[in-house]
Enzyme design. Structure first.
Site, short mmCIF file in Angstrom:
data_model
loop_
_atom_site.label_atom_id
_atom_site.label_comp_id
_atom_site.label_asym_id
_atom_site.label_seq_id
_atom_site.Cartn_x
_atom_site.Cartn_y
_atom_site.Cartn_z
N ASP A 55 3.79 11.72 0.93
CA ASP A 55 4.21 11.11 1.11
C ASP A 55 4.39 10.71 2.50
O ASP A 55 4.28 11.99 3.40
CB ASP A 55 6.53 11.49 1.02
CG ASP A 55 6.88 9.88 0.84
OD1 ASP A 55 5.96 8.70 1.85
OD2 ASP A 55 7.66 10.17 0.53
N SER A 132 9.44 4.11 2.60
CA SER A 132 8.57 4.37 1.29
C SER A 132 8.85 3.51 -0.23
O SER A 132 8.04 4.21 -1.23
CB SER A 132 9.35 6.02 0.70
OG SER A 132 9.13 6.73 2.44
N HIS A 183 15.12 9.39 -4.32
CA HIS A 183 14.94 8.97 -3.40
C HIS A 183 13.87 8.41 -3.59
O HIS A 183 12.97 8.11 -4.84
CB HIS A 183 13.73 10.56 -2.19
CG HIS A 183 14.52 11.06 -0.91
ND1 HIS A 183 14.33 10.32 0.16
CD2 HIS A 183 15.64 11.62 -1.28
CE1 HIS A 183 15.46 10.64 0.59
NE2 HIS A 183 15.88 11.78 0.22
N THR A 185 9.99 7.79 -2.89
CA THR A 185 9.02 7.50 -3.66
C THR A 185 9.01 7.94 -4.44
O THR A 185 7.82 7.29 -5.98
CB THR A 185 8.23 9.11 -2.92
OG1 THR A 185 8.01 8.19 -1.42
CG2 THR A 185 6.61 9.09 -3.44
#
Length: 238
Positions: A55, A132, A183, A185
């Site tokens: 990431d 992201s 999250h 990603t």
């Protein structure tokens, strides 16, 4: 019957999906020449597709790791802003030796990337950085979206991801992350949500999905150092 487990921290982020559209390259065959194809013989479909994502990782991070480990990098930029040139060396890292390599633009639907401008003005890349969620959606669906969009297009409409395609074909899919699985990603390969900040809604979608495995870091009852909290923090999962 599918078994779903929510586990504690891992140190890499990956999507595992039993698709038949791409393969994974191991360290053993990364530098080996590709075998010659036999005439009139269909190529054997790969058993699994594994996507590993660092990431926020880009060319500079690869170059930095190469310089740290070997004292040299494959693509080295030399000079000063406004007068930079690229010097090509020998591949250093494993991924730089892969037989098949491609580039991908992951900026948001309203974003852009001008490398010449970036070399002239290092601060310009901070003006409208890609989030992201938008980057993850671009990687998982091939569709660009706005910065907070997760698994949706610029109009907020859901777009198919590889996990859904795998499940539709009767295969297994999973998402493993070094951060909370809700999250942006890891979630970009699982859900559709107009806002990456809706962690509770994202977590509920993931748990209710047909994913075989969902794993991520964090526990509402403990801090980042593993010490038990006096009061639980339910920010990412109920």
């Amino acid at each position: 019957m599918n078994t779903r487990r929510i586990a504690a921290p891992l140190f890499s982020l990956a999507l595992v999906a039993g698709l038949t559209c791409a393969g994974n390259v191991s360290s053993a065959d990364a530098t080996a020449p590709l075998p010659a194809k036999k005439a009139n013989k269909k190529p054997k479909a790969p058993k699994n597709v594994i996507v590993l994502i660092g990431d926020g990782m880009g060319y500079n991070q690869i170059a930095a790791a190469s310089l740290y480990e070997k004292g040299r990098s494959y693509k080295q930029a030399v000079g000063q802003p406004g007068a930079v040139r690229e010097v090509t060396g020998r591949p250093v890292t494993l991924q730089e030796k892969f037989p098949v390599q491609v580039d991908m633009a992951t900026y948001s639907v309203k974003g852009s990337h001008d490398p010449l401008r970036a070399w002239r003005d290092f601060e310009c890349v901070k003006a409208d950085p890609t989030g992201s969620a938008a980057a993850g959606t671009a990687m998982s669906t091939g569709v660009k979206t706005y910065n907070a969009g997760l698994g949706v297009d610029a109009d907020g409409k859901p777009v198919e991801n590889p996990s859904e395609r795998a499940i539709a074909l009767g295969k297994a899919a999973g998402s493993i992350s070094s951060v909370q699985f809700s999250h942006a990603t890891p979630a970009s390969y699982v859900v559709h949500n107009k806002s990456r900040n809706d962690h509770m809604g994202i977590a509920k979608q993931e748990v209710a999905s047909e994913m075989t495995v969902m794993m991520g870091a964090g526990n509402p009852h403990f801090d980042d150092n593993g010490k038990k909290l006096k009061a639980p923090k339910y920010g990412y999962i109920s």
